[in-house]
Design an enzyme around this catalytic site. Structure first.
Site, PDB file in Angstrom:
ATOM      1  N   ASP A  29       0.772   2.570   3.720  1.00  0.00           N
ATOM      2  CA  ASP A  29      -0.097   3.669   3.280  1.00  0.00           C
ATOM      3  C   ASP A  29       0.718   4.966   3.175  1.00  0.00           C
ATOM      4  O   ASP A  29       0.253   6.051   3.542  1.00  0.00           O
ATOM      5  CB  ASP A  29      -1.296   3.861   4.219  1.00  0.00           C
ATOM      6  N   ASP A  74      -8.606   2.774  -3.372  1.00  0.00           N
ATOM      7  CA  ASP A  74      -8.138   3.343  -2.105  1.00  0.00           C
ATOM      8  C   ASP A  74      -8.197   4.867  -2.083  1.00  0.00           C
ATOM      9  O   ASP A  74      -7.858   5.538  -3.042  1.00  0.00           O
ATOM     10  CB  ASP A  74      -6.715   2.912  -1.783  1.00  0.00           C
ATOM     11  N   LEU A 133       2.525   6.428  -4.849  1.00  0.00           N
ATOM     12  CA  LEU A 133       3.703   6.999  -5.530  1.00  0.00           C
ATOM     13  C   LEU A 133       3.380   8.312  -6.226  1.00  0.00           C
ATOM     14  O   LEU A 133       4.281   9.032  -6.647  1.00  0.00           O
ATOM     15  CB  LEU A 133       4.278   5.993  -6.534  1.00  0.00           C
ATOM     16  N   GLY A 182      -3.002  12.019   5.431  1.00  0.00           N
ATOM     17  CA  GLY A 182      -1.924  11.132   5.010  1.00  0.00           C
ATOM     18  C   GLY A 182      -0.575  11.448   5.618  1.00  0.00           C
ATOM     19  O   GLY A 182      -0.297  12.567   6.042  1.00  0.00           O
ATOM     20  N   HIS A 237       0.840  -1.215   0.000  1.00  0.00           N
ATOM     21  CA  HIS A 237       0.000   0.000   0.000  1.00  0.00           C
ATOM     22  C   HIS A 237       0.870   1.258   0.000  1.00  0.00           C
ATOM     23  O   HIS A 237       1.182   1.819   1.043  1.00  0.00           O
ATOM     24  CB  HIS A 237      -0.913  -0.024   1.229  1.00  0.00           C
ATOM     25  N   HIS A 242     -10.809  -0.076   0.854  1.00  0.00           N
ATOM     26  CA  HIS A 242     -10.656   1.032   1.805  1.00  0.00           C
ATOM     27  C   HIS A 242     -12.010   1.160   2.492  1.00  0.00           C
ATOM     28  O   HIS A 242     -12.949   1.705   1.935  1.00  0.00           O
ATOM     29  CB  HIS A 242     -10.270   2.307   1.036  1.00  0.00           C
ATOM     30  N   ASN A 278      -6.092   9.129   7.124  1.00  0.00           N
ATOM     31  CA  ASN A 278      -7.325   8.384   6.881  1.00  0.00           C
ATOM     32  C   ASN A 278      -6.997   6.911   6.652  1.00  0.00           C
ATOM     33  O   ASN A 278      -6.268   6.600   5.717  1.00  0.00           O
ATOM     34  CB  ASN A 278      -8.044   8.961   5.661  1.00  0.00           C
ATOM     35  N   ASN A 313      -4.813   5.881  -7.176  1.00  0.00           N
ATOM     36  CA  ASN A 313      -5.427   7.220  -7.183  1.00  0.00           C
ATOM     37  C   ASN A 313      -4.464   8.282  -7.686  1.00  0.00           C
ATOM     38  O   ASN A 313      -4.137   9.238  -7.003  1.00  0.00           O
ATOM     39  CB  ASN A 313      -5.976   7.572  -5.794  1.00  0.00           C
TER      40      ASN A 313
HETATM   41 ZN    ZN Z   1      -6.951   4.044   2.119  1.00  0.00          ZN
END
Ligand code: ZN
Lengths: 317, 176, 437
Positions: free
Chosen positions: C298, C145, C54, C317, C51, C172, C271, C85
């Site tokens: 993450d 995600d 990049l 994040g 996870h 997610h 998150n 994403n």
């Molecule tokens: Zn997530």
């Protein structure tokens, strides 16, 4: 204490001291010359990312009565352009030479972020942040209660044993939060009233009693009943079914008003929704101290600005 | 550090009595007099002076307090000061003879602030100044009309006025 | 080139020399061009992150494939799964092939793109899962995600459809209506701070629904960044029923709690949000007993301005690749909950298995692809920006003291980190080129 961010940061001594200084400031308001030279040459910036004419003019009047120069930065005008960051604005203010920043922001904690960062080295006064706090509102409420109860002998006194009922949207109310911490610190017995949807999680651990029904709370012989503004959009978000039902269950109508003692104070931080959380009869009754609250707001804000801006060291000792 | 007592209880009482006589003489009686003490010790001295005057003239003399904190020019150089209440006696100060009362006259800045504060409160006919001790070192063109004791002192010395009401005893000391 | 790692301690505690030749673990005893003294150091299989964000294409101001894999190498990772994403979203074969190619070219780590479950992450229409699976990127993990696949029917179809390609949906889990305006863990602290609450039930209810869906259709399911004690209970129940579900926990959810929000410092905004002490303890226990299968970072880089803002306005994040192993050591190893074999299992073997990444099942066997990480567990460091190797500095650990230090990372037989220093990009790219032939 260098900033005023939360009433939870105030000790009883500090809170009483602010109220006492506000008494001196209130005395000034009764004079022919309502201005003090105290903050001459100092610049106070009203940084309002969220529109609130009432609070802004109250701070503006307070600063001007202390002879400070006032700069209004308002998101509604062009001065804070959309998308300009708090950091950029703060650095601009620092460059202008602001000696104090009064900030209103829709994001909880924005004043704390401003105070914690090195973007500007000036005392920060929280003039309302999101659903967090509104410390000067709570201070002016406490001041109003103390003055009504003790008149000229108010100086030095706390609010020990005073019964305050706060009714309405506790969940979203920064006024309620600031009042809960401050009133408890000052020794008042606070009772919150709201439907379960509008009570914050963990409220049972707050230094308050909680009632789900206004009629229950009114049987406790309150000295103060503070009605909070209820916002229409809460209905859409399913916090309660309809304005009519809210008014019936939680509104201070004439009948409930009649159950209060003659000297019970009715308070509202404004602006009021007449007919919703408060009836016109309650708002205009002799028990209402709503206009006192407005007048006292200037005295409290003078006191806070004086304590935070006038000295060379820590503001509120 | 050495401390030297320059006025004792009886000296202070005598000084105040003399000042009271001088005020009555200069003012041709106690009519229209208003005494305003500058917090904190000036207020107590003003009350004592008021009592003496009332005895001598057989009529009450209004006594109040004039806080000058908000008018000081050195606020930003010092820790935040707590203001004291200003109490103007009923009848106000317009057209009256106001006697400002303080414990020690030094740079004159406190009196400058007091004059500013006074002008925001009204328009006295005359403003006089009574002090218990004048230690010199004026920084402004201000002088006292009534002085309990002139105490020429070095700037490095400190003068302490202690009063029964605030400190439990009456005395003036010089410490160096 | 051949490398001899001398005197290393394997995860199970045995001491050994390990020789690498032509990119593979070789028979011992041969010659070596380079010797790494591993006395007192732990030799782990190369870490695998299921996870990672990049950010390339589209958000190169936050991270790129190059800078993100450099951060991975610095953290001891040899393979990362890159979340979908991006902009454009990785919902076509073209985008995933591009990301994969960039990874191959830079060579700091194996990059395995994750494909979006739905077109544009919009949650409405399945993306071309088959095309991505059969592309050169050979996508095996699919995830929206950042967004939850919240439509129950769409989730059912997605679970069924990816099973056609032996893929897995990484969910997610965030019920969107329950988390409108959510800013931090929902509870008394959020109420006091006036920040919108992200309730545990918003995560737990989706996990509960999805394990039941996975059971119903007989498909494989992976749950991203599990953050609550309640989710652990649901997963434990699902596994006891034999449902084919795996789950990950992030390092930050193993160490940090919601209390950090009290400062309104948005570095702690993430998150799912940081939770309570009891959640942290439940997550540690679940990772130790296998209820949670793996650790995944993450890693979510953001530019400084996205974090220097009031909490509500700041981005969610944290970066995590560089600090991951240190945090796991602090939370799991130094607390006695997990041994180094457990670390190898949860940070390499299992994530590789879930992502169908080959070559990680017997990392020290002769002939295995040499993906290795050498760590000094006895080191301590005050974590600072100098320990970050990506483009962004939004780490919640800056100023904290953390145990452990990556001494060397070997990806596909060539070093990407030596003596604790990330090797220069050109040198690594050259080695990767030689390996590709
Ligand atoms: Zn997530």
């Amino acid at each position: 204490m260098r900033h005023l961010l939360s009433t939870a940061d105030l000790t009883r001594e500090q809170a009483v001291r602010i109220l006492d200084v506000a008494e001196d400031m209130a005395d000034v308001a009764t004079r022919e010359v309502k201005k003090l030279p105290t903050l001459r040459g100092r610049t106070v910036v009203n940084l309002f990312f969220e529109d609130s004419t009432r609070t802004r003019i109250s701070f503006e009047a307070a600063a001007k009565r202390l002879s400070a120069d006032v700069i209004n930065f308002s998101a509604k005008g062009s001065s804070v352009s959309k998308g300009e960051s708090l950091k950029d604005t703060a650095q601009t203010l620092a460059a202008i030479g602001a000696d104090g920043v009064v900030i209103r922001h829709s994001a909880s904690g924005a004043p704390a972020v401003l105070a914690a960062n090195a973007w500007i080295d000036a005392p920060v006064v929280n003039a309302g942040d999101g659903t967090h706090e509104h410390p000067t509102q709570a201070l002016l409420d406490a001041f109003t209660i103390r003055r009504r109860l003790h008149g000229a002998g108010a100086r030095g006194r706390s609010l020990d044993g005073v019964r305050v009922v706060i009714v309405g949207d506790i969940l979203h109310s920064r006024v309620a939060r600031s009042n809960v911490w401050l009133l408890a610190t000052l020794g008042a017995e606070v009772r919150l009233v709201a439907p379960a949807t509008l009570l914050p999680l963990g409220v049972r651990d707050w230094p308050v009693e909680v009632d789900l029904h206004l009629d229950d709370a009114l049987t406790t012989n309150p000295d103060v009943v503070m009605m909070l503004r209820i916002q229409g959009e809460r209905m859409r978000d399913a916090f309660f079914p309809s304005a009519r039902e809210y008014a019936r269950e939680y509104g201070l109508d004439e009948e409930r008003l009649g159950r209060l003692r003659a000297d019970t104070m009715v308070m509202h931080p404004g602006p009021m929704n007449r007919g919703l959380e408060i009836s016109a009869a309650a708002a205009d009754s002799a028990r209402s101290v709503v206009l006192d609250q407005v007048a006292n707001g200037v005295s409290i804000r003078m006191a806070v600005l004086y304590l935070l801006l006038s000295g060379a060291e820590e503001g509120i000792a | 550090m050495t401390a030297r007592t320059v006025l004792q209880n009886a000296d202070i009482t005598r000084a105040l009595t003399r000042i009271a006589h001088e005020i009555l003489e200069a003012n041709r009686g106690a009519s229209d007099l208003v005494l305003l003490g500058i917090p904190t010790r000036g207020v107590h001295l003003a009350r004592r002076l008021g009592a003496v005057l009332a005895r001598l003239d057989d009529a009450p003399v209004p006594v109040g307090a004039l806080d000058v904190t908000m008018y000081r020019d050195d606020l930003s150089r010092n820790p935040t000061r707590a203001p004291h209440p200003t109490e103007i006696p009923d009848g106000g100060i317009d057209g009256r003879t106001v006697v400002l009362v303080d414990d020690v006259l030094y740079s004159g800045r406190t009196i400058r602030a007091a004059l500013d504060a006074l002008s925001d409160l009204g328009r006295p006919r005359v403003v006089r100044l009574a002090v218990l001790v004048d230690r010199g070192h004026r920084e402004l063109p201000i002088r006292a009309d009534f002085v309990g004791k002139n105490l020429p002192s070095a700037s490095s010395e400190r003068i302490f006025v202690r009063l029964d009401e605030t400190d439990g005893s009456d005395e003036v000391t010089i410490e160096s | 080139m051949s490398v001899l790692v001398r005197g290393a301690t394997l995860p199970d505690g045995t001491r050994t020399d390990l020789r690498i030749e032509d990119g593979r673990v070789a028979e011992p005893g041969g010659s070596a061009d380079r010797v790494i003294d591993a006395d007192g150091l732990r030799l782990l299989p190369g870490l695998v992150d299921l996870h990672t964000h990049l950010r390339e294409p589209g958000f190169e101001q936050s991270e790129t494939v190059l800078t993100g894999t450099r951060a991975a190498a610095a953290g001891g990772f040899t393979a990362v799964f890159a979340m979908a994403n991006t902009s454009p979203v990785a919902d076509t074969a073209g985008v995933v092939e591009q990301v994969q190619a960039l990874g191959d070219q830079h060579g700091y780590a194996t990059v395995r793109p994750i494909g979006a479950v739905t077109v544009g992450l919009a949650g409405e229409q399945l993306s071309e899962i088959g095309a991505m699976a059969s592309s050169r990127a050979r996508v095996t993990v699919f995830s929206d995600d950042g967004k939850c696949v919240h439509d129950a029917l769409l989730m059912r179809r997605a679970l069924e459809y990816v099973s056609t390609f032996d893929g897995v949906i990484a969910q997610h889990a965030q019920e969107p209506r329950l988390t409108e305006g959510a800013q931090m863990n929902d509870g008394p602290l959020a109420a006091r701070l006036g920040l919108g609450g992200w309730p545990a039930v918003a995560e737990e209810s989706i996990i509960a629904r999805d394990v039941l869906l996975a059971e119903h259709v007989g498909a494989r399911l992976h749950i991203c960044h599990v953050s609550t004690a309640g989710s652990v209970e649901v997963l434990r129940w699902a596994k006891s029923r034999g449902i084919d579900v795996t789950a990950e926990v992030t390092p930050h959810h193993l160490l940090l709690t919601e209390q950090l929000a009290e400062s309104y410092d948005a570095r702690y905004k993430v998150n799912p949000p940081l939770r309570r002490d009891e959640d942290v303890l439940a997550l540690r226990e679940a990772l130790a007993d296998g209820t949670i299968d793996i650790v995944a970072t993450d890693h979510a880089p953001h530019p400084v301005e996205a974090k220097e803002a009031p909490w509500d306005e700041a981005a969610f994040g944290m970066v995590g690749l560089e600090s991951a192993l240190s945090v796991v050591q602090a939370a799991m190893v130094d607390t006695g909950l997990l041994d180094w074999s457990g670390v190898a299992r949860t940070m390499s073997l299992e994530p590789a298995r879930i992502g169908r990444l080959t070559g990680y099942d017997e990392p020290f066997a002769v002939g295995a692809r040499a993906n290795l990480t050498l760590v000094d567990p006895s080191a301590t460091r005050t974590f600072g920006t100098e320990h970050l190797a990506g483009r962004s500095v939004n780490s919640p650990y800056l100023g904290r003291t953390l145990p452990g230090r990556i001494v060397a990372t070997i990806h596909d037989g060539y070093p990407t980190v030596l003596d604790g220093e990330v090797l220069p990009a050109d040198q690594v790219a050259l080695a990767a080129g030689v390996r590709r032939g």
